[in-house]
Design a protein around this motif. Structure first.
Motif, PDB file in Angstrom:
ATOM      1  N   GLN A 195     -40.988 -28.237 -40.470  1.00  0.00           N
ATOM      2  CA  GLN A 195     -40.663 -29.443 -39.633  1.00  0.00           C
ATOM      3  C   GLN A 195     -40.983 -30.863 -40.107  1.00  0.00           C
ATOM      4  OE1 GLN A 195     -42.639 -28.259 -35.967  1.00  0.00           O
ATOM      5  NE2 GLN A 195     -40.714 -27.032 -35.100  1.00  0.00           N
ATOM      6  N   ASN A 196     -41.945 -30.821 -41.070  1.00  0.00           N
ATOM      7  CA  ASN A 196     -42.699 -31.852 -41.756  1.00  0.00           C
ATOM      8  C   ASN A 196     -41.653 -32.235 -43.051  1.00  0.00           C
ATOM      9  OD1 ASN A 196     -44.470 -32.835 -39.837  1.00  0.00           O
ATOM     10  ND2 ASN A 196     -46.061 -31.615 -40.844  1.00  0.00           N
ATOM     11  N   GLY A 197     -40.531 -31.357 -43.355  1.00  0.00           N
ATOM     12  CA  GLY A 197     -39.546 -31.734 -44.577  1.00  0.00           C
ATOM     13  C   GLY A 197     -39.964 -30.893 -45.736  1.00  0.00           C
ATOM     14  N   ASP A 198     -40.948 -29.626 -45.523  1.00  0.00           N
ATOM     15  CA  ASP A 198     -41.344 -28.896 -47.003  1.00  0.00           C
ATOM     16  C   ASP A 198     -40.400 -27.976 -47.196  1.00  0.00           C
ATOM     17  OD1 ASP A 198     -42.468 -26.818 -48.526  1.00  0.00           O
ATOM     18  OD2 ASP A 198     -44.397 -27.256 -47.878  1.00  0.00           O
ATOM     19  N   GLY A 199     -39.403 -28.410 -48.295  1.00  0.00           N
ATOM     20  CA  GLY A 199     -38.183 -27.638 -48.501  1.00  0.00           C
ATOM     21  C   GLY A 199     -38.803 -25.734 -48.711  1.00  0.00           C
TER      22      GLY A 199
ATOM     23  N   ARG B 238     -29.942 -19.648 -40.491  1.00  0.00           N
ATOM     24  CA  ARG B 238     -28.747 -20.731 -40.811  1.00  0.00           C
ATOM     25  C   ARG B 238     -29.208 -22.116 -40.887  1.00  0.00           C
ATOM     26  NH1 ARG B 238     -23.787 -21.130 -42.346  1.00  0.00           N
ATOM     27  NH2 ARG B 238     -22.549 -22.912 -42.040  1.00  0.00           N
ATOM     28  N   GLU B 239     -30.011 -22.618 -39.868  1.00  0.00           N
ATOM     29  CA  GLU B 239     -30.493 -24.010 -39.627  1.00  0.00           C
ATOM     30  C   GLU B 239     -31.450 -24.347 -40.670  1.00  0.00           C
ATOM     31  OE1 GLU B 239     -33.366 -26.199 -36.387  1.00  0.00           O
ATOM     32  OE2 GLU B 239     -32.613 -24.396 -35.652  1.00  0.00           O
ATOM     33  N   TRP B 240     -32.351 -23.433 -40.978  1.00  0.00           N
ATOM     34  CA  TRP B 240     -33.280 -23.739 -41.767  1.00  0.00           C
ATOM     35  C   TRP B 240     -32.719 -23.406 -43.567  1.00  0.00           C
ATOM     36  CZ3 TRP B 240     -37.121 -26.285 -40.362  1.00  0.00           C
ATOM     37  CH2 TRP B 240     -37.586 -26.333 -39.181  1.00  0.00           C
ATOM     38  N   PHE B 241     -31.766 -22.735 -43.607  1.00  0.00           N
ATOM     39  CA  PHE B 241     -31.407 -22.467 -45.093  1.00  0.00           C
ATOM     40  C   PHE B 241     -30.647 -23.806 -45.165  1.00  0.00           C
ATOM     41  CE2 PHE B 241     -31.058 -17.638 -44.635  1.00  0.00           C
ATOM     42  CZ  PHE B 241     -32.236 -17.600 -45.378  1.00  0.00           C
ATOM     43  N   LEU B 242     -29.952 -24.458 -44.250  1.00  0.00           N
ATOM     44  CA  LEU B 242     -29.112 -25.611 -44.510  1.00  0.00           C
ATOM     45  C   LEU B 242     -29.880 -26.795 -44.808  1.00  0.00           C
ATOM     46  CD1 LEU B 242     -26.619 -25.360 -41.543  1.00  0.00           C
ATOM     47  CD2 LEU B 242     -26.130 -25.626 -43.939  1.00  0.00           C
TER      48      LEU B 242
ATOM     49  N   GLY C 226     -32.516 -28.889 -52.524  1.00  0.00           N
ATOM     50  CA  GLY C 226     -32.344 -28.282 -53.567  1.00  0.00           C
ATOM     51  C   GLY C 226     -32.653 -27.047 -53.857  1.00  0.00           C
ATOM     52  N   PHE C 227     -33.090 -26.014 -52.823  1.00  0.00           N
ATOM     53  CA  PHE C 227     -33.487 -24.816 -52.919  1.00  0.00           C
ATOM     54  C   PHE C 227     -32.152 -23.753 -53.082  1.00  0.00           C
ATOM     55  CE2 PHE C 227     -37.181 -26.219 -51.781  1.00  0.00           C
ATOM     56  CZ  PHE C 227     -38.056 -25.690 -52.265  1.00  0.00           C
ATOM     57  N   SER C 228     -31.918 -23.271 -54.104  1.00  0.00           N
ATOM     58  CA  SER C 228     -30.678 -22.527 -54.646  1.00  0.00           C
ATOM     59  C   SER C 228     -30.624 -21.265 -53.793  1.00  0.00           C
ATOM     60  CB  SER C 228     -30.464 -22.339 -56.178  1.00  0.00           C
ATOM     61  OG  SER C 228     -31.535 -21.361 -56.709  1.00  0.00           O
ATOM     62  N   GLY C 229     -31.842 -20.708 -53.546  1.00  0.00           N
ATOM     63  CA  GLY C 229     -32.109 -19.510 -52.690  1.00  0.00           C
ATOM     64  C   GLY C 229     -31.549 -19.626 -51.346  1.00  0.00           C
ATOM     65  N   ALA C 230     -31.620 -20.694 -50.785  1.00  0.00           N
ATOM     66  CA  ALA C 230     -31.167 -21.109 -49.489  1.00  0.00           C
ATOM     67  C   ALA C 230     -29.583 -21.025 -49.339  1.00  0.00           C
ATOM     68  CB  ALA C 230     -31.682 -22.391 -48.942  1.00  0.00           C
ATOM     69  N   VAL C 231     -28.826 -21.788 -50.670  1.00  0.00           N
ATOM     70  CA  VAL C 231     -27.595 -21.786 -50.774  1.00  0.00           C
ATOM     71  C   VAL C 231     -26.936 -20.236 -50.848  1.00  0.00           C
ATOM     72  CG1 VAL C 231     -25.706 -22.699 -52.034  1.00  0.00           C
ATOM     73  CG2 VAL C 231     -27.697 -23.916 -51.950  1.00  0.00           C
ATOM     74  N   VAL C 232     -27.913 -19.504 -51.607  1.00  0.00           N
ATOM     75  CA  VAL C 232     -27.340 -18.109 -51.845  1.00  0.00           C
ATOM     76  C   VAL C 232     -26.990 -17.166 -50.429  1.00  0.00           C
ATOM     77  CG1 VAL C 232     -27.983 -15.859 -52.892  1.00  0.00           C
ATOM     78  CG2 VAL C 232     -27.828 -17.816 -54.371  1.00  0.00           C
TER      79      VAL C 232
END
Length: 468
Positions: A266-270, A290-294, A300-306
């Motif tokens: 919640q504090n913005g730690d990717g 989906r909310e957190w992956f977005l 810039g976390f490519s694992g989230a995009v995958v």
């Protein structure tokens, strides 16, 4: 006395030639800095032919700059061939870095847009490694770590990484950090991983400082890249620590860990956002995932995009959409060469999902992913080589090599298929014992095919023994 005088004259003659070369080199380098490269090249070419490796190195730099400046065509091909010429000449003249650079070029074809040649890459890395050249030792370790052009051997990889570190190559320490973090050939030891990561950072910062003081921009960039990779390793390590703590603690403590993770997200730690997405994804809460992956994808976390791509691909919580899945996998691959994204791009080309079916394109993505250690991609590529596909010739030797990578990762289908190659002697020397061992591994994981073939191979082995 005569021989002594002859020897003295030869020594003085060589010394004069070296002094003359040093004078000419300084003049040529001044011309190089003034971008008068043609004049510089004319001055250095004779010295390069006479065996002065430093001249060959400068000529290589000149042609590399020219190569980067022109578009693909006849001129670019001319510069490409000159780069290879001067690197090969430098390697023969004893330039260790030239030898190493040749290995890199043949391992990573995108450097000069040439065909991959792992035999040549292995040869040049081994040549440079014999002189304990740190970067070559580390890259050679990576070949054994990932099974690129050689049979995978974690113990040998670890030894090479250690030699690289001792030789003063910080990537050696960074590689050792990954070895202990992922447990490749050794028990997982996060404390050892952290120690090696600290040594990698310390050595890199010291070397970067020296390079900056000497205004060596090439080395400054290299060490900056290593520091960036060290930050990624540190993020992975923190993630592993949290996962380990979560698995080992009781219910109440798990709640505290999850609460802290949520707070960090919640504090913005990717990294925390990505991990929280994985947490909800595992629990089939796809909307929260989906909310957190977005959010992590924006960081810039490519694992989230995958993982967003997987939601579209499988229709998890949203309608199935191959076009959007492809777009996400393509985006993740372009972000940092994500190996899972490469695997999925290969699958989509193999099956013709959204894109036109293209086995050659699929093989390209599978090989890229396999070269980064993606075992499933190695298995898929092995099947292509075993069975053959449009544009891909049958090659049992390559099939066996890629199946081996899958076996190291414990993939059941690779165990069965490699076992069969040993049983019939295709791509490998016929070996009933190895076939039986591998079929046993697959049968133990529930493979009905392996159970059936195991009985047949036992009979074939007994028949062969009775004939002897």
């Amino acid at each position: 006395m005569v021989f002594f005088m002859q020897g003295t004259n030869m020594f003085l003659g060589r010394k004069k030639r070296e002094e003359k070369f040093n004078q000419d080199y300084e003049k040529a380098y001044a011309l190089f800095l003034q971008l008068k490269m043609r004049d510089c090249q004319a001055m250095m070419e004779p010295w390069s032919k006479k065996g002065f490796a430093k001249a060959s190195a400068l000529l290589c730099r000149i042609n590399r700059i020219a190569y980067d400046m022109v578009k693909e065509g006849e001129k670019k091909e001319e510069f490409r061939q000159k780069i290879l010429l001067y690197l090969e000449r430098g390697a023969k003249q004893g330039d260790i870095d030239a030898t190493f650079q040749l290995g890199k070029i043949y391992e990573f074809p995108e450097i000069l847009n040439i065909t991959t040649d792992m035999k040549k890459a292995l040869y040049y890395y081994e040549q440079a490694s014999e002189k304990e050249y740190g970067p070559a030792l580390n890259n050679l370790g990576c070949l054994y770590h990932y099974g690129k052009g050689v049979m995978r051997d974690f113990a040998k990889a670890k030894d090479l990484y250690h030699r690289a570190a001792v030789a003063g190559e910080p990537r050696g320490y960074l590689s050792l950090a990954y070895v202990y973090m992922w447990g490749k050939g050794v028990p997982i030891d996060l404390y050892a991983a952290e120690e090696y990561l600290h040594m990698a950072k310390t050595m890199t910062e010291e070397k970067k400082f020296i390079a900056e003081s000497e205004n060596n921009k090439t080395e400054v960039r290299r060490y900056a890249d290593i520091l960036a990779d060290a930050v990624k390793c540190s993020n992975y390590l923190e993630s592993e620590k949290r996962s380990l703590a979560y698995r080992n603690e009781d219910g109440k403590e798990k709640e505290n860990i999850l609460r802290n993770l949520t707070g960090a997200a919640q504090n913005g730690d990717g990294r925390a956002q990505f991990e929280l997405g994985l947490y909800y994804n595992d629990r089939k809460d796809y909307a929260s995932a989906r909310e957190w992956f977005l959010k992590a994808a924006e960081k810039g976390f490519s694992g989230a995009v995958v993982n967003l791509g997987f939601q579209y691909y499988h229709g998890k919580g949203i309608p199935k959409d191959f076009e959007k899945a492809y777009q996400h996998f393509d985006r993740a691959e372009k972000m940092n060469g994500n190996k899972t994204a490469m695997l999925m791009l290969g699958k989509m080309y193999e099956k013709g999902e959204y894109v036109k079916q293209n086995f050659e394109e699929a093989a390209k993505w599978y090989e890229k992913a396999a070269n980064q250690g993606e075992a499933s991609a190695a298995g898929c590529l092995a099947i292509f080589y075993e069975e053959g596909r449009d544009g891909i010739k049958q090659n049992y030797e390559k099939a066996a090599l890629f199946y081996e990578q899958g076996v190291e990762a414990g993939l059941m289908f690779c165990e069965s298929r490699l076992a069969n190659l040993y049983a019939i002697g295709k791509g490998v020397k016929k070996d009933y014992n190895k076939a039986i061992d591998l079929f046993n591994l697959a049968a133990g994981k529930g493979s009905e095919y392996a159970k059936k073939r195991l009985e047949e191979v036992y009979r074939e082995k007994n028949d062969a023994l009775s004939k002897d």
